[in-house]
Design an enzyme around this catalytic site. Structure first.
Site, PDB file in Angstrom:
ATOM      1  N   HIS A   1       0.844  -1.193   0.000  1.00 20.03           N
ATOM      2  CA  HIS A   1       0.000   0.000   0.000  1.00 20.03           C
ATOM      3  C   HIS A   1       0.881   1.246   0.000  1.00 20.03           C
ATOM      4  CE1 HIS A   1      -3.226   2.751   0.654  1.00 20.03           C
ATOM      5  NE2 HIS A   1      -2.753   3.131   1.839  1.00 20.03           N
TER       6      HIS A   1
ATOM      7  N   ASP B   1      -7.502   1.273   2.955  1.00 19.96           N
ATOM      8  CA  ASP B   1      -7.062   2.317   3.880  1.00 19.96           C
ATOM      9  C   ASP B   1      -7.978   3.530   4.022  1.00 19.96           C
ATOM     10  OD1 ASP B   1      -5.207   2.996   5.815  1.00 19.96           O
ATOM     11  OD2 ASP B   1      -3.979   4.173   4.466  1.00 19.96           O
TER      12      ASP B   1
ATOM     13  N   ASP C   1       0.906   5.195  -0.067  1.00 22.61           N
ATOM     14  CA  ASP C   1       0.176   6.454   0.081  1.00 22.61           C
ATOM     15  C   ASP C   1       0.835   7.536  -0.772  1.00 22.61           C
ATOM     16  OD1 ASP C   1      -1.867   5.898   2.176  1.00 22.61           O
ATOM     17  OD2 ASP C   1      -0.103   5.430   3.383  1.00 22.61           O
TER      18      ASP C   1
ATOM     19  N   HIS D   1      -6.714   9.547   0.407  1.00 18.02           N
ATOM     20  CA  HIS D   1      -7.335   9.530   1.736  1.00 18.02           C
ATOM     21  C   HIS D   1      -6.474  10.155   2.830  1.00 18.02           C
ATOM     22  CE1 HIS D   1      -5.324   5.590   1.078  1.00 18.02           C
ATOM     23  NE2 HIS D   1      -4.836   5.819   2.284  1.00 18.02           N
TER      24      HIS D   1
ATOM     25  N   ASP E   1       2.037  -1.124   4.425  1.00 18.97           N
ATOM     26  CA  ASP E   1       2.441   0.142   3.814  1.00 18.97           C
ATOM     27  C   ASP E   1       3.869   0.058   3.282  1.00 18.97           C
ATOM     28  OD1 ASP E   1       0.011   1.044   4.604  1.00 18.97           O
ATOM     29  OD2 ASP E   1       0.740   2.441   6.126  1.00 18.97           O
TER      30      ASP E   1
END
Length: 797
Positions: free
Chosen positions: A174, A288, A176, A568, A425
């Protein structure tokens, strides 16, 4: 004309139905034995019966004729209103402008049945309605044992004897696009290394699988790799080893994002995938976002995805759904009458999407199978039991321990197909982690698959591999409802991950950037419309060579920056301060570029002679009425300086319907009159511009112009400086100041109407609305609209 024909046909149908109903009624009365016994009120002979029916029909015909006449009059009245343009405000002799009274009220009552159109649909009622579920749960947060937020899971060893358990372990990372670090910092420090290693390690063994969701990162990496590596990526996607899940520019927030931006970032990602890799996403992946809206499954379904996965749901909801085996369901829109919006949704049952909370209910055991945490690494297991590398000596014991977790997790679902995510992450950023995870898990899989008595088939898989196996197991086509699976409507807000830790502050955090997001959205939509119109005109005139086609790149960049901000941790306001500033700089940069696109397009469209068009980036023909000096500054209105020559104001309406709007602009003189493009005076009002509650900005005035704007069109206005004594009455310009305790500087040449400060309350009203204010504070006290009444509390002195 079509409306008249429809009414005529409708009236004729009503007449026929009424006649037939009357005939049945009379026929029933004729054969009613009680009527025959009641005396001679009803004639018995056939002639008398026929005569009576004819009289009844004549009476009904006369009544129907009256009804049709009333309908016809109404249609003519409606047609007259539809064909005639609403009149501009009247200009009486006293110099003021008055809007004409509307022929019908603006505030219409709505029948409750009008909002319940889905009740008569043929689709089945949902099995799970989230409002009902929320009212059912105690939210008591009881200790569930090793699965703290759940319960103990038991099973019988022979449950899989007739139907083996099929396990898909899905490696993922994941990423971000901004959170602790900025988007670019994350890319250079970690993401590029993840994707570089992915390309290398996935080709070493065709059994390996990987999924990726953030196209913003992937596109940046794609721009920096060779054609040979791009071809290798296409091969990995083509043979099913690499899956692009969801395919959005980001994994968007679902609470603060407007649906326009959610669609835009989804389109941007899908178009990029189609253009560069030739693939369309099939499954959604959202591990998430802090709660889930019912808007997203609708958008995914309309984007031809057939299934999706979510994770961050209130732990009490997860526990309840796990206990009832409702963690997989068909997510349906509440207004859907025929189940056309259903999409299969898989909800992860445990606390997080990291490895300790994905293999089964006991994180202490699952953490032992996160091989990045092997002794000697930078991270370890908080439960103090580290992983062990899988060898021939320990594979049987380790595989049995992991299989126990798989079996317990599978008991929470309705099928014998199990999904086990493997990642966290920014995982897999080093080649060593790829080797540690894939080699150790493959040894476990090989052992499990070689033991028929264990009744399990384990392998690496993508998200769609799992859903495909699930559909195959139940014997239905992907996208259809699996037998026995529930139908759910509603959303998953608000989210709490543990105890009373509710993730709701992000609904309102960093409101300035949330506002800037909406401003960029509106400018993007307007710029896209104007660019498309201008380019179409230029191509039709054969002048597209002179038009700045490079503006399309500015539109693309703006869409991507807007999409990036839907992440997000961006619009949610949960990123670090430096990251928020980076987002703000990107938004402002795109906003400035969009204004250039709007200026260029409007310049070309307003020209009568398109051959005179000349694009000069250094000296644009038009300017915007609003500027921002920095990413964290409020917008400043441009003050138009008037002289003897007229200044022209171009107003754009981006809506697909005509609007009667008040357009405010700032000028440097009170001696102003506003004319249409044809030279006709337009209604306007001159207002003071305030520095504070008591101070007026010197030499700046706001002119509010009432103007009718065409749908998706431009309107040109003229601003004139007029020094003659008749300027103000002809332009209907008046300056209204609400006096307070501090003195107000009064321009000498402008007629003023001063409302002195007083303790008495006062009201303003028109034909639709009345607003009353407190005299001593000026605060709104009460508003009335038709029969509605709204009272506001007096805050006191």
């Amino acid at each position: 004309m079509k409306l008249k024909k429809q009414v005529t046909v409708c009236g004729a149908a009503i007449f026929c139905v009424a006649v037939f109903s009357l005939y049945l009624m009379l026929d029933r009365v004729q054969h009613d034995p009680t009527r025959h016994q009641s005396g001679g009120n009803f004639p018995r002979s056939q002639i008398s019966v026929l005569q009576n029916r004819i009289e009844q029909l004549e009476q009904l015909l006369e009544e129907n004729h009256e009804i049709i006449s009333h309908i016809k009059d109404s249609v003519l009245e409606l047609t007259a209103h539809a064909e005639g343009q609403p009149a501009l405000p009247q200009h009486p002799l006293n110099g003021s402008w008055v809007l004409p009274a509307e022929s019908r009220p603006s505030f219409l009552s709505v029948s409750p049945q009008d909002c319940q159109f889905a009740l008569g649909g043929k689709g089945q009622s949902p099995d799970l309605q989230m409002l009902a579920v929320y009212s059912l749960l105690p939210f008591d947060n009881q200790d569930g044992g090793v699965w703290k937020q759940g319960f103990d899971i038991t099973y019988e060893p022979n449950e899989w004897d007739t139907e083996p358990l099929q396990v898909f372990v899905v490696p993922h990372s994941h990423n971000d696009p901004g959170w602790i670090k900025t988007f670019d910092k994350y890319y250079y420090d970690q993401t590029q290394h993840i994707l570089n290693s992915m390309l290398l390690k996935m080709q070493e063994d065709p059994r390996r699988r990987f999924i990726w969701s953030e196209i913003s990162f992937f596109s940046k990496w794609w721009d920096n790799i060779s054609a040979q590596k791009r071809a290798a990526v296409r091969r990995l996607v083509g043979n099913g080893q690499l899956e692009m899940v969801t395919g959005g520019w980001v994994m968007p927030d679902e609470a603060n994002s407007h649906y326009f931006a959610m669609i835009d970032q989804l389109i941007e990602g899908h178009q990029w995938l189609e253009k560069n890799i030739g693939v369309t996403p099939r499954s959604g992946w959202a591990v998430d976002p802090f709660g889930y809206s019912s808007t997203m499954p609708y958008l995914l379904k309309r984007s031809n995805l057939t299934a999706m996965l979510i994770q961050r749901v209130h732990y009490s909801i997860k526990k309840h759904f796990a206990a009832t085996q409702n963690l997989e369901f068909m997510w349906r829109q509440t207004w859907d009458p025929d189940s056309s919006t259903d999409i299969l949704c898989h909800m992860m049952p445990f606390y997080s999407y990291d490895v300790p909370h994905t293999c089964g209910p006991d994180p202490k055991i699952c953490c032992q199978f996160d091989f990045k945490r092997l002794p000697g690494g930078r991270i370890n297991c908080p439960w103090k039991v580290p992983p062990r590398a899988i060898t021939d000596a320990n594979v049987a014991e380790r595989a049995q321990l992991l299989l126990d977790q798989y079996r317990k997790k599978s008991k929470l679902y309705r099928s014998k197909v199990l999904l086990v995510p493997l990642g966290d992450d920014f995982r897999y950023d080093k080649p060593q982690e790829w080797d540690a995870q894939f080699l150790n898990y493959q040894r476990i899989f090989d052992f499990l698959n070689s033991r028929p008595d264990l009744h399990v088939q384990a392998q690496f898989g993508t998200l769609s591999d799992y859903f495909d196996a699930l559909y195959k197991k139940v014997g239905i086509v992907p996208g259809m409802r699996p037998p026995g699976f529930p139908v759910l409507t509603g959303d998953f807000f608000s989210y709490a991950d543990r105890e009373d830790h509710y993730w709701t502050g992000y609904f309102t955090s960093r409101p300035f950037y949330k506002s800037l997001d909406r401003v960029l959205e509106s400018h993007l939509r307007g710029a896209e419309i104007l660019y498309s119109l201008a380019l179409a005109h230029a191509r039709r005139a054969g002048a597209d060579g002179r038009y700045p086609l490079s503006d399309y790149a500015l539109l693309t960049n703006a869409r991507r920056n807007l999409g990036l901000f839907q992440h997000h941790d961006a619009i949610a306001g949960t990123a670090k301060e430096a990251v928020a500033v980076d987002y703000g700089v990107r938004l402002l940069h795109s906003l400035t570029n969009l204004k250039r696109v709007i200026i260029n397009a409007a310049h070309y469209l307003v020209l009568g002679d398109k051959d005179t068009y000349h694009h000069n980036p250094a000296a644009p023909f038009l300017g915007m009425d609003e500027t921002r000096s920095s990413q964290d500054s409020l917008p400043e209105k441009t003050v138009i300086k008037l002289d003897t020559s007229p200044r022209f104001l171009v107003v754009f309406n981006p809506l697909e319907q005509e609007r009667l709007s008040v357009v405010p602009v700032l000028v440097d003189t009170p001696h102003v009159r506003v004319l249409s493009e044809e030279g006709q005076p337009l209604p306007s009002q001159l207002s003071a511009v305030w520095n504070s509650a008591t101070d007026v900005v010197p030499d700046v005035y706001q002119v509010s112009v009432l103007v009718r704007l065409p749908a998706l069109g431009l309107r040109v206005l003229q601003l004139h400086k007029s020094l003659d004594g008749h300027a103000a009455p002809r332009a209907s310009t008046r300056l209204y100041l609400h006096g307070r305790d501090a003195p107000v500087r009064k321009p000498e040449a402008v007629p003023l109407h001063i409302f002195p400060a007083a303790a008495d309350d006062f009201c303003l009203e028109n034909q639709h609305l009345q607003a009353c204010f407190l005299g001593r504070t000026g605060l709104l006290q009460v508003t009335t609209s038709g029969h509605a009444l709204c009272l506001l509390a007096d805050p006191g002195p």
